[in-house]
Design an enzyme around this catalytic site. Structure first.
Site, short mmCIF file in Angstrom:
data_model
loop_
_atom_site.label_atom_id
_atom_site.label_comp_id
_atom_site.label_asym_id
_atom_site.label_seq_id
_atom_site.Cartn_x
_atom_site.Cartn_y
_atom_site.Cartn_z
N SER A 144 0.84 -1.20 0.00
CA SER A 144 0.00 0.00 0.00
C SER A 144 0.88 1.25 0.00
CB SER A 144 -0.86 -0.02 1.27
OG SER A 144 -1.38 1.26 1.56
N TYR A 157 -3.53 0.04 10.00
CA TYR A 157 -3.36 -0.35 8.60
C TYR A 157 -1.94 -0.05 8.13
CZ TYR A 157 -4.54 -0.54 3.57
OH TYR A 157 -4.60 -0.83 2.23
P1 NAP Z 1 -11.97 -4.91 -0.43
O1 NAP Z 1 -12.77 -4.43 -1.58
O2 NAP Z 1 -12.38 -4.59 0.96
O3 NAP Z 1 -11.77 -6.52 -0.56
C1 NAP Z 1 -11.03 -7.19 0.42
C2 NAP Z 1 -11.47 -8.62 0.40
O4 NAP Z 1 -10.80 -9.35 1.45
C3 NAP Z 1 -12.98 -8.73 0.67
O5 NAP Z 1 -13.54 -9.75 -0.13
C4 NAP Z 1 -12.98 -9.13 2.14
O6 NAP Z 1 -14.14 -9.77 2.56
C5 NAP Z 1 -11.80 -10.07 2.17
N1 NAP Z 1 -11.40 -10.37 3.57
C6 NAP Z 1 -11.41 -9.52 4.62
N2 NAP Z 1 -11.01 -10.18 5.72
C7 NAP Z 1 -10.75 -11.46 5.36
C8 NAP Z 1 -10.30 -12.62 6.05
N3 NAP Z 1 -10.04 -12.61 7.37
N4 NAP Z 1 -10.16 -13.77 5.36
C9 NAP Z 1 -10.45 -13.82 4.04
N5 NAP Z 1 -10.87 -12.75 3.31
C10 NAP Z 1 -11.01 -11.59 3.98
O7 NAP Z 1 -10.50 -4.40 -0.59
P2 NAP Z 1 -9.71 -3.93 -1.90
O8 NAP Z 1 -9.79 -2.47 -2.03
O9 NAP Z 1 -10.06 -4.82 -3.05
O10 NAP Z 1 -8.23 -4.26 -1.39
C11 NAP Z 1 -7.68 -5.54 -1.55
C12 NAP Z 1 -6.28 -5.44 -0.96
O11 NAP Z 1 -5.61 -4.33 -1.55
C13 NAP Z 1 -6.27 -5.18 0.53
O12 NAP Z 1 -5.17 -5.87 1.11
C14 NAP Z 1 -6.04 -3.67 0.63
O13 NAP Z 1 -5.43 -3.30 1.85
C15 NAP Z 1 -5.13 -3.46 -0.53
N6 NAP Z 1 -5.07 -2.11 -1.07
C16 NAP Z 1 -6.21 -1.48 -1.49
C17 NAP Z 1 -6.09 -0.20 -2.06
C18 NAP Z 1 -7.27 0.57 -2.54
O14 NAP Z 1 -7.11 1.78 -2.82
N7 NAP Z 1 -8.43 -0.04 -2.66
C19 NAP Z 1 -4.83 0.37 -2.22
C20 NAP Z 1 -3.70 -0.31 -1.74
C21 NAP Z 1 -3.84 -1.56 -1.18
P3 NAP Z 1 -15.25 -8.81 3.22
O15 NAP Z 1 -16.09 -8.35 2.08
O16 NAP Z 1 -16.00 -9.70 4.20
O17 NAP Z 1 -14.53 -7.68 3.92
C1 GCO Z 2 -6.88 5.32 3.13
C2 GCO Z 2 -7.01 4.42 1.93
C3 GCO Z 2 -5.66 3.84 1.58
C4 GCO Z 2 -5.80 2.88 0.44
C5 GCO Z 2 -4.49 2.29 0.06
C6 GCO Z 2 -3.51 3.32 -0.43
O1 GCO Z 2 -7.82 5.39 3.93
O2 GCO Z 2 -5.82 5.96 3.22
O3 GCO Z 2 -7.95 3.39 2.19
O4 GCO Z 2 -5.08 3.23 2.67
O5 GCO Z 2 -6.64 1.82 0.77
O6 GCO Z 2 -3.94 1.48 1.04
O7 GCO Z 2 -2.41 2.62 -1.00
#
Ligand code: NAP
Ligand code: GCO
Length: 259
Positions: A144, A157
């Site tokens: 992230s 986080y």
């Molecule tokens: P998301 O839409 O919240 O999807 C996360 C998935 O993980 C959901 O299906 C969630 O299920 C599942 N999950 C949560 N806890 C779990 C557990 N204990 N065991 C198995 N599955 C579980 O998140 P996303 O935005 O796609 O992000 C996916 C990854 O990318 C995460 O690691 C996040 O930190 C990272 N990330 C996201 C962003 C962004 O801007 N979106 C940027 C950088 C990194 P539920 O629906 O029940 O929660």
């Molecule tokens: C926040 C956002 C970010 C993104 C991502 C950025 O609240 O700052 O959710 O943390 O999810 O991790 O890379």
């Protein structure tokens, strides 16, 4: 010829019923991989299976909480029996809690660390032996911007994602000799349900992120697909312990001068 193909490979993406995980798994399928995914409950797994089917992808879905070592070890055995030994693991499952540190309870802090940092450790530990036996493997940890930067309200986080960056480097160090490459993929701010609350048009954070991103836009899950296929393919066999940031330039940019 550079090999970006994933033909004949089995890829497990955790938490991949939707969001970034679903997009990465879909790209892996397009590159030829067999897709395996888990999610936290049957409803989500069924939702994911339907979404993969609609995309023309025959995925294998399992209910598994990545923080539960017994469930994860059972998943590893079941996947090996029903699909085969996993070649590519993406530790994608994750949550975020946006709470000021002083107001965040220790239990809330621990929950984020458990899912976002302990989970990738538990899952990687369960699937690495199969990769070692096979003589190759790819582990991609979804890091992230918070692996490098802090911001208000996301202490747990950021601690988890900073730890995940170092866990990535440690797995790379420990398993490199077995031809396992462990790298991180560090998305910037991406349009998914997780960021929906801070992406509302007119929300100060929405405008802030657009000003902080040279690309002047939120990322889309499609922006992550090519970099993920690169890290999952033989094209990256000498890339190890690296965090590949896909952020539109956020980490390189001081931010747009206010008008
Ligand atoms: P998301 O839409 O919240 O999807 C996360 C998935 O993980 C959901 O299906 C969630 O299920 C599942 N999950 C949560 N806890 C779990 C557990 N204990 N065991 C198995 N599955 C579980 O998140 P996303 O935005 O796609 O992000 C996916 C990854 O990318 C995460 O690691 C996040 O930190 C990272 N990330 C996201 C962003 C962004 O801007 N979106 C940027 C950088 C990194 P539920 O629906 O029940 O929660
Ligand atoms: C926040 C956002 C970010 C993104 C991502 C950025 O609240 O700052 O959710 O943390 O999810 O991790 O890379």
């Amino acid at each position: 010829m550079v090999n970006f193909s994933l033909e004949g490979k089995i890829a497990l993406v955790t938490g991949a019923s939707y969001g970034i995980g679903f997009a990465l798994a879909s790209a892996f399928a397009e590159a030829g991989a067999t897709i395996v995914f888990n999610d936290i409950n049957q409803e989500l797994v069924d939702k994911g299976l339907a979404a993969y089917q609609e995309a023309g992808i025959k995925a294998h879905g399992y209910v598994c909480d990545v923080t539960n070592e017994d469930q994860v070890n059972a998943l590893a055995a079941q996947v090996e029996k029903e699909v085969g030994v996993v070649d590519i693991l993406v530790n994608n499952a994750g949550i975020i809690k946006r709470i000021p540190a002083i107001e965040m309870t220790a239990a809330e802090f621990r929950q984020v660390i458990d899912i976002d940092l302990n989970g990738p450790f538990i899952v990687s530990k369960a699937f690495a032996p199969g990769m070692i036996k096979k003589g190759h493997g790819k582990i991609i940890n979804i890091c992230s911007m918070m692996s490098e930067l802090g911001r208000e309200t996301v202490s747990a986080y950021a601690a988890a994602k900073g730890g995940l960056k170092m866990l990535t480097k440690n797995f790379a160090s420990e398993w490199g000799e077995f031809n396992i490459q462990c790298n991180g993929l560090g998305p910037g701010y991406i349009e998914t349900p997780q960021t929906a609350p801070i992406r509302v048009p007119g929300h100060p954070f929405n405008e802030f992120i657009i000003a902080k991103t040279p690309a002047a836009r939120w990322g889309k899950t499609e922006d992550l697909q090519g970099p993920a296929v690169f890290l999952a393919s033989d094209a990256s066999n000498f890339v190890n312990g690296h965090i590949l940031y896909v952020d539109g330039g956020i980490l390189a940019y001081i931010g747009k001068q206010p008008k």
